[in-house]
Design an enzyme around this catalytic site. Structure first.
Site, short mmCIF file in Angstrom:
data_model
loop_
_atom_site.label_atom_id
_atom_site.label_comp_id
_atom_site.label_asym_id
_atom_site.label_seq_id
_atom_site.Cartn_x
_atom_site.Cartn_y
_atom_site.Cartn_z
N ASP A 660 26.71 -11.42 29.03
CA ASP A 660 28.04 -11.20 28.46
C ASP A 660 29.10 -11.47 29.53
O ASP A 660 28.78 -11.74 30.69
CB ASP A 660 28.18 -9.78 27.91
CG ASP A 660 29.08 -9.72 26.68
OD1 ASP A 660 30.08 -10.47 26.65
OD2 ASP A 660 28.81 -8.94 25.75
N GLY A 686 28.48 -14.07 32.39
CA GLY A 686 28.69 -15.48 32.07
C GLY A 686 29.43 -15.65 30.75
O GLY A 686 29.63 -14.69 30.00
N ASP A 687 29.85 -16.87 30.50
CA ASP A 687 30.55 -17.25 29.28
C ASP A 687 29.61 -18.15 28.49
O ASP A 687 29.27 -19.25 28.93
CB ASP A 687 31.84 -17.99 29.63
CG ASP A 687 32.66 -18.41 28.41
OD1 ASP A 687 32.08 -18.56 27.31
OD2 ASP A 687 33.88 -18.60 28.56
N PHE A 688 29.16 -17.69 27.31
CA PHE A 688 28.11 -18.45 26.63
C PHE A 688 28.58 -19.78 26.07
O PHE A 688 27.79 -20.57 25.58
CB PHE A 688 27.40 -17.62 25.55
CG PHE A 688 28.30 -16.87 24.58
CD1 PHE A 688 29.23 -17.51 23.80
CD2 PHE A 688 28.17 -15.49 24.45
CE1 PHE A 688 30.02 -16.83 22.92
CE2 PHE A 688 28.95 -14.79 23.56
CZ PHE A 688 29.89 -15.45 22.78
N HIS A 706 29.03 -14.65 13.66
CA HIS A 706 30.12 -14.54 12.68
C HIS A 706 31.50 -14.45 13.33
O HIS A 706 32.51 -14.51 12.64
CB HIS A 706 29.89 -13.36 11.73
CG HIS A 706 30.03 -12.00 12.35
ND1 HIS A 706 29.91 -10.85 11.62
CD2 HIS A 706 30.28 -11.60 13.64
CE1 HIS A 706 30.09 -9.80 12.41
NE2 HIS A 706 30.31 -10.24 13.63
#
Length: 799
Positions: A660, A686-688, A706
């Protein structure tokens, strides 16, 4: 207008709308209201840059009259909305702090503005010296409550106690400003008219309120289906609006006053007025107001301010900011509000924005402002509004977004009189100066159904025209659900469940403490018993276990803020459906949650609520998939690690990692320590969307897909495929919609909710989700029920 001019006009309009959209997005990313970006964009397209060459090229003289006309039309519609959103009934009962705020935020800047005007008069020759002094005093006293309302929504403060006080005070201040502005125009001669013609606005206003309002009420509730939502009702409103604007302009006053007056006299009780008519008008203003910002920019030339102008600008900024901030702070402090909260309120009241530009345009047109001073005042309007965000981050705290604490409620005793046997003053929670939940209109209509005489079936029939067998019961149940919602929400706003956590109270004691009238106290408390949130024994009430766990504001799992935010979003569902924009200020990008929750306390409150909502699915995941042969699992967007905590407890052999954003790390570490699982679940920042996912045998997306649009979901599916080795799995669960989009009502409503709180999110069907994963390379995708309305997708990588 020639054919060439017409072509240029259409091209200019497309350019204006595009630039407004881009500038608004940039402002959002910088933490500012979109209107700030649109205003700055309009100024930069004016003569400020390149000595006006850009403005003359893009907006030649031949098309400017048409742009002015469109800008004026947008202004008329906007001022109508401003007047319509003022609810006189809700200006009452806001207590001493609202009164002190209004007085301080109007009187102090008004006095300082008058002194500033006397200083500036030495080198200027306005149309009227007295009018100039009065005008400048009004100009620095304005608070833009339409922009303020948007800022409060973006900051999750809409409907809170401080937000309500700020909106109510801003509405009263602006009413004062528009009345005073009419007086200014009388002093200046009403644009060339004789003074007696200008004074005709008084009988005109009386005529609108005494005759116009009843006629409008009759026209808008004449029995036609939909009331003002029909084409006829909309035509009546728009015709009256334009006529009112024309009348005040003909009398020598600005047309914005006529539009504002017409909005004030609109009957609030007309069915569907706020929920249908208002979003349509607001949608039109979003198309026309950018044109007004361009016209404003064409009149503002910041390049000519010069050194002396910079001195005047500094003085104007000092008077505007200091006067409004200090006046509001002193007014709130004088009524007992704490210093920090007074500073938050002062920051909110210092917002000026679009309302200030409208006032300035009136001053320019009636000869009180020259273009140099007009440009300086435009800068002041932008700067004071831009300062709101940083100052709120400085002064505001997470509890400003929660209901008022009990010790603060005791200070807000209202002059309504004794509420209980000991004669103590009643606590009155102030209501915003705007109409409430749009569903209230629908519920009033549903509640008007009547039970006819008994029928053979013994049910309630709809009135004539209903098909055989149709009953009103589904609609009446919707109304009852709405009543439950509002009852529970009010109890949350009071802090009732926290108060009844350790102490049982009788109805009289509850009424005495919270200012609830005895007539309704018993029904109110028994209704909460019937829905399972209170328990009653020997005539006294105590919080039930579910309320003690999820509605106690001191607990990590507190859901009260979630309920308040949901209510704020859904009160704007009409605007969301018409514009497709989120109604909570969310902006695109993986960092949207970071922007909404800036401190550790805000993260704790947010994830406490999310843990309560996601807990059942997290626990069910341990039984819904075969974990015996899995060694490494990664929860993408796993937040505090609640799901993986459940998994490692049930399957101790698992090596679990939460992936996350870095901002979540401290909250995760703290939560794992509370659960006694430090070292059992790892955290990988991290940034997915930009960083590769950790290599795992199973990747989990729990209530993640969603949040994002379809292309972003495809991207995440590809990331999962890259992260798992052959034989690995991707698991995704959300409140998925049934394939026929017919039976899972809750899923469809949750999908609407995602539209209201994310820039691109929605729910989806299992087949749609399966397609994203198969396109990413997964060979086998199945789905199965999980918990509640959630569905689990299981995607298997075979190669």
């Amino acid at each position: 207008m020639t054919d060439v001019d017409a072509a240029i006009l259409f091209a200019d309009l497309s350019l204006i709308l595009l630039l407004a959209r881009v500038a608004g997005r940039v402002a959002y990313r910088l933490g500012q209201p979109a209107v700030i970006g649109e205003i700055v964009g309009g100024v930069l397209l004016g003569p400020t840059l390149f000595h006006g060459a850009l403005a003359h090229t893009l907006f030649p003289v031949g098309v400017r009259p048409c742009l002015n006309a469109l800008a004026d039309l947008g202004l008329v519609l906007f001022m109508f909305v401003v007047g319509l959103e003022v609810d006189f009934g809700r200006l009452r009962g806001c207590g001493r702090i609202a009164a002190g705020t209004v007085l301080g935020s109007a009187a102090v800047p008004f006095a300082l503005g008058s002194l500033l005007a006397l200083h500036l008069l030495g080198e200027r020759h306005p149309a009227s010296r007295a009018g100039f002094v009065l005008f400048l005093a009004v100009a620095v006293s304005v608070t833009a409550f339409p922009v303020l309302a948007r800022i409060l929504t973006d900051r999750s403060m809409s409907g809170t106690w401080l937000g309500t006080i700020a909106l109510t005070s801003a509405a009263v201040c602006d009413l004062f400003a528009w009345v005073t502005l009419a007086g200014v125009q009388v002093l200046t001669g009403g644009g060339g008219r004789t003074h007696w013609m200008v004074l005709l606005v008084v009988p005109y206003g009386l005529l609108l309120f005494t005759c116009g309002r009843p006629l409008l009420a009759r026209a808008l509730s004449s029995g036609r289906p939909g009331g003002p939502a029909s084409a006829g009702g909309l035509a009546v409103v728009l015709t009256g609006l334009l006529v009112s604007a024309a009348v005040t302009q003909a009398l020598g006053l600005h047309f914005v006053l006529g539009a504002f007056l017409f909005g004030l006299v609109m009957p609030r009780e007309a069915a569907g007025l706020k929920s249908v008519l208002l979003p349509r008008v607001q949608f039109t203003t979003t198309l026309l107001l950018p044109v007004y910002f361009i016209v404003t920019g064409l009149n503002a030339d910041l390049s000519r301010i010069g050194r002396s102008g910079l001195g005047d600008l500094g003085l104007i900024l000092a008077v505007a900011v200091t006067g409004k901030f200090a006046g509001t702070w002193i007014g709130a402090r004088s009524q007992g509000l704490g210093a920090r909260r007074s500073a938050v309120l002062a920051t909110l009241m210092n917002t000026r924005g679009l309302t200030e530009l409208i006032v300035l345009s009136v001053g320019l047109q009636i000869g009180l402002l020259d273009r140099g001073l007009y440009s300086e005042m435009v800068v002041m309007a932008v700067v004071t509004t831009v300062l709101t965000g940083p100052l709120l981050r400085c002064f505001a705290r997470p509890d400003d977004r929660l209901p008022m604490r009990q010790e603060q409620e005791q200070e807000q005793r209202h002059e309504r009189g004794p509420a209980g046997p000991r004669g103590r003053g009643a606590v009155v929670l102030p209501r915003p100066a705007f109409s409430g939940h749009p569903a209230a209109v629908e519920c009033r209509a549903v509640a008007s159904c009547r039970a006819p005489s008994d029928t053979a079936e013994g049910d309630w029939r709809m009135t004539k025209g209903a098909p055989a067998g149709a009953t009103a019961e589904p609609l009446l149940q919707m109304a009852a659900d709405f009543y439950k919602w509002r009852t529970v929400l009010f109890a949350v706003e009071l802090g009732l469940f926290t108060a009844l956590l350790d102490t049982a109270m009788t109805p009289d004691e509850v009424g005495d403490r919270f200012g609830i009238d005895r007539r309704g106290a018993g029904d109110f408390l028994d209704a909460l018993v019937s829905v399972g949130l209170l328990e009653r024994a020997d005539g006294a009430y105590r919080a039930a276990p579910v309320a003690a766990r999820f509605l106690d504001g001191e607990k990590a799992a507190y859901l009260g803020r979630f309920l308040q935010q949901a209510d704020a979003r859904w009160s704007r569902v009409g605007e969301g459906l018409l514009t497709g924009e989120p109604q909570n200020g969310a902006r695109p990008g993986a960092g949207m949650f970071v922007r909404q929750h800036r401190s550790r306390q805000e993260w704790r409150a947010y994830y406490g609520g999310m843990d309560a909502l996601n807990g059942p699915s997290g626990r069910a995941l341990g039984d819904a998939f075969e974990w015996g042969t899995v060694k490494r699992v990664t929860d993408v967007g796993g937040a505090r690690g609640n799901v993986l905590a459940e998994l490692v407890r049930a399957h101790p052999h698992l090596e679990a990692t939460v992936f996350d954003l870095p901002a979540v790390g401290p909250v995760f570490t703290e939560h794992m320590a509370e659960l006694g699982l430090t070292g059992r679940v790892a955290f990988r920042p991290g940034d997915f969307f930009h960083d590769p996912l950790p290599e795992s045998e199973v990747v989990v997306f729990g209530h993640v897909l969603h949040d994002w649009d379809v292309e972003q979901r495809r991207h995440l599916a590809r990331r999962a495929f890259e992260a798992v080795a052959p034989g690995g799995y991707a698991l995704a669960y959300d409140t998925m919609i049934d394939e026929d989009r017919r039976t899972k009502t809750n899923s469809l409503l949750v999908s609407l909710n995602m539209m209201l709180c994310t820039p691109g999110g929605s729910e989806y069907t299992p087949s749609e989700g399966a397609r994203w994963f198969t396109d990413a390379g997964f060979a086998e995708v199945s789905h199965r029920p999980l918990a509640g309305d959630d569905t689990l997708l299981v995607a298997h990588r075979t190669r």
